[in-house]
Write an enzyme that holds these catalytic residues in place. Sequence first.
Site, mmCIF file in Angstrom:
data_model
loop_
_atom_site.group_PDB
_atom_site.id
_atom_site.type_symbol
_atom_site.label_atom_id
_atom_site.label_comp_id
_atom_site.label_asym_id
_atom_site.label_seq_id
_atom_site.Cartn_x
_atom_site.Cartn_y
_atom_site.Cartn_z
ATOM 1 N N HIS A 4 -10.061 1.594 1.909
ATOM 2 C CA HIS A 4 -9.577 2.939 2.257
ATOM 3 C C HIS A 4 -10.742 3.911 2.488
ATOM 4 O O HIS A 4 -10.616 4.874 3.239
ATOM 5 C CB HIS A 4 -8.691 3.506 1.136
ATOM 6 N N HIS B 122 -9.104 -3.880 -1.629
ATOM 7 C CA HIS B 122 -8.094 -3.080 -0.906
ATOM 8 C C HIS B 122 -8.417 -1.582 -1.004
ATOM 9 O O HIS B 122 -8.440 -0.874 0.010
ATOM 10 C CB HIS B 122 -6.707 -3.381 -1.491
ATOM 11 N N GLU B 123 -8.678 -1.126 -2.224
ATOM 12 C CA GLU B 123 -8.952 0.311 -2.413
ATOM 13 C C GLU B 123 -10.268 0.701 -1.731
ATOM 14 O O GLU B 123 -10.367 1.774 -1.134
ATOM 15 C CB GLU B 123 -8.991 0.666 -3.902
ATOM 16 N N CYS C 225 0.857 -1.183 0.000
ATOM 17 C CA CYS C 225 0.000 0.000 0.000
ATOM 18 C C CYS C 225 0.894 1.235 0.000
ATOM 19 O O CYS C 225 1.878 1.285 0.749
ATOM 20 C CB CYS C 225 -0.886 -0.019 1.247
HETATM 21 NI NI NI Z 1 -3.657 1.098 -0.138
#
Ligand code: NI
Length: 185
Positions: free
Chosen positions: A152, A148-149, A106
């Site tokens: 966030h 994953h994104e 990341c």
């Molecule tokens: Ni990330």
Amino acid sequence: MEIAAKSILKMGNPLLRETASLIEDPQSNEIRTLVDVMQVSMEAAGGVGLAAPQIGVPLRLIIFNVPGERLEKEDGVARSEIPQTILINPEIEYIGDDTALGWEGCLSVPGLRGLVPRHTHIRYRGLDLQGRLIERDAVGFHARVVQHEFDHLDGILYPERMDDLTNLVYESEIQAFTDDKCAPE
Ligand code: NI
């Protein structure tokens, strides 16, 4: 006008822990400019994906772009690239219960990699800059990048998804780590 890359916030910055807000008008100039800045920032940092909170903007917007070779390397089978994708107000639906461990890094956690469990098959949807619906099925690394994104946007970084922190390592040690794990008893 040349667009300057923004620096990426790092783990520990409280802005990375916020829940991002829905975007009311995907077609606004502000959002178009934000996407430009995110693209330049992601390229400058050498990532495959970026979420708006990583540059300190608490809005539900992610971008990603994964070359075919990278997907092939991660998934071990031939895959076509994930084209440059802008996803506004994304949603994820899990298809089935299967999960798998895979390596993630990341831009907000530089230098480290971790083995993270993720769903192997998802369907995701969101809007593009014209306000049109994008809807795709994704498997393997493609599905991993989107999960994953998406995290966030809810203030979650990948180490929080790990169930075994002995699998959190420095990039420079991955080879030694993997060799050790695979070594015959
Ligand atoms: Ni990330």
